[in-house]
Design an enzyme around this catalytic site. Structure first.
Site, PDB file in Angstrom:
ATOM      1  N   HIS A  32       1.873   1.980  -3.343  1.00 60.79           N
ATOM      2  CA  HIS A  32       0.818   2.647  -4.121  1.00 60.79           C
ATOM      3  C   HIS A  32       0.851   4.169  -3.943  1.00 60.79           C
ATOM      4  O   HIS A  32       0.694   4.900  -4.917  1.00 60.79           O
ATOM      5  CB  HIS A  32      -0.574   2.166  -3.687  1.00 60.79           C
ATOM      6  CG  HIS A  32      -1.077   0.969  -4.432  1.00 60.79           C
ATOM      7  ND1 HIS A  32      -1.218   0.948  -5.811  1.00 60.79           N
ATOM      8  CD2 HIS A  32      -1.508  -0.241  -4.000  1.00 60.79           C
ATOM      9  CE1 HIS A  32      -1.704  -0.239  -6.172  1.00 60.79           C
ATOM     10  NE2 HIS A  32      -1.886  -0.980  -5.101  1.00 60.79           N
ATOM     11  N   GLU A  68       0.825  -1.218   0.000  1.00 61.61           N
ATOM     12  CA  GLU A  68       0.000   0.000   0.000  1.00 61.61           C
ATOM     13  C   GLU A  68       0.858   1.267   0.000  1.00 61.61           C
ATOM     14  O   GLU A  68       0.514   2.258  -0.643  1.00 61.61           O
ATOM     15  CB  GLU A  68      -0.965   0.006   1.190  1.00 61.61           C
ATOM     16  CG  GLU A  68      -1.943  -1.170   1.244  1.00 61.61           C
ATOM     17  CD  GLU A  68      -2.750  -1.377  -0.032  1.00 61.61           C
ATOM     18  OE1 GLU A  68      -2.989  -0.402  -0.771  1.00 61.61           O
ATOM     19  OE2 GLU A  68      -3.139  -2.528  -0.305  1.00 61.61           O
TER      20      GLU A  68
HETATM   21 ZN   LIG Z   1      -2.558  -2.878  -4.889  1.00 62.02          ZN
END
Ligand SMILES: [Zn+2]
Length: 169
Positions: free
Chosen positions: A138, A135
């Site tokens: 991201h 994450e």
């Molecule tokens: Zn992802």
């Protein structure tokens, strides 16, 4: 409200998110909607760029909505230390049906702000460590296919192109 998940290769996924500076009602609404979207898609984590919002924000819930204590909101998150290695299957809501092994650290310590803007630190290992790294990547505009070997990435990209041609992506 369930938000639309952006799929690869939408450019928003490859752009580093903007730092969050306003800890207001709009942010809380986005967080609520991101949790609802994660549960609807049966995921354990979702980052703002995946719903088309280029901000440094991610939500994680390892219990998939079963334990309120497991709900984590990481705003402006960063990894401050890491150790060990793990190599396990990983998926991503922006890459439906793709699962591949990705090398990650076994343990990480992160630093992030909560919904009120308060900084905190937290340790994660195993699956949680993997989720933190996925994450936080991201929000940096980094996708898990670029953490795979070139060979695996080529296979994944070929599969995606095939699905795109068949109208399944
Ligand atoms: Zn992802």
């Amino acid at each position: 409200m369930i938000l639309k998940i952006v799929k690869y290769p939408d450019p928003v996924l490859s752009r580093p998110g903007e730092p969050v500076t306003e800890f207001d009602a709009e942010l809380r609404k986005l967080v609520t909607n991101m949790f609802e979207t994660t549960y609807a898609e049966q995921g354990i984590g979702l980052a703002a760029p995946q719903v088309g919002v280029s901000k440094r924000l991610t939500v994680i819930d390892m219990s998939m909505g079963k334990k309120p204590k497991d709900k984590l909101v990481l705003i402006n998150p960063e990894i401050i230390s890491s150790e060990g290695k793990q190599y396990e299957d990983e998926g991503c809501l922006s890459f439906p049906e793709i699962r591949e092994k990705v090398a990650r650290h076994a343990k990480v310590r992160i630093r992030a702000q909560d919904e009120k803007g308060k900084w905190f630190e937290m340790d994660g290992e195993d699956v949680l460590a993997r989720c933190f790294q996925h994450e936080i990547d991201h929000v940096d505009g980094m996708l898990f296919i670029f953490r795979m070997s070139a060979l695996k990435r080529d296979l994944v990209l070929r599969k995606i192109r095939k699905m795109q041609r068949a109208g399944e992506w």
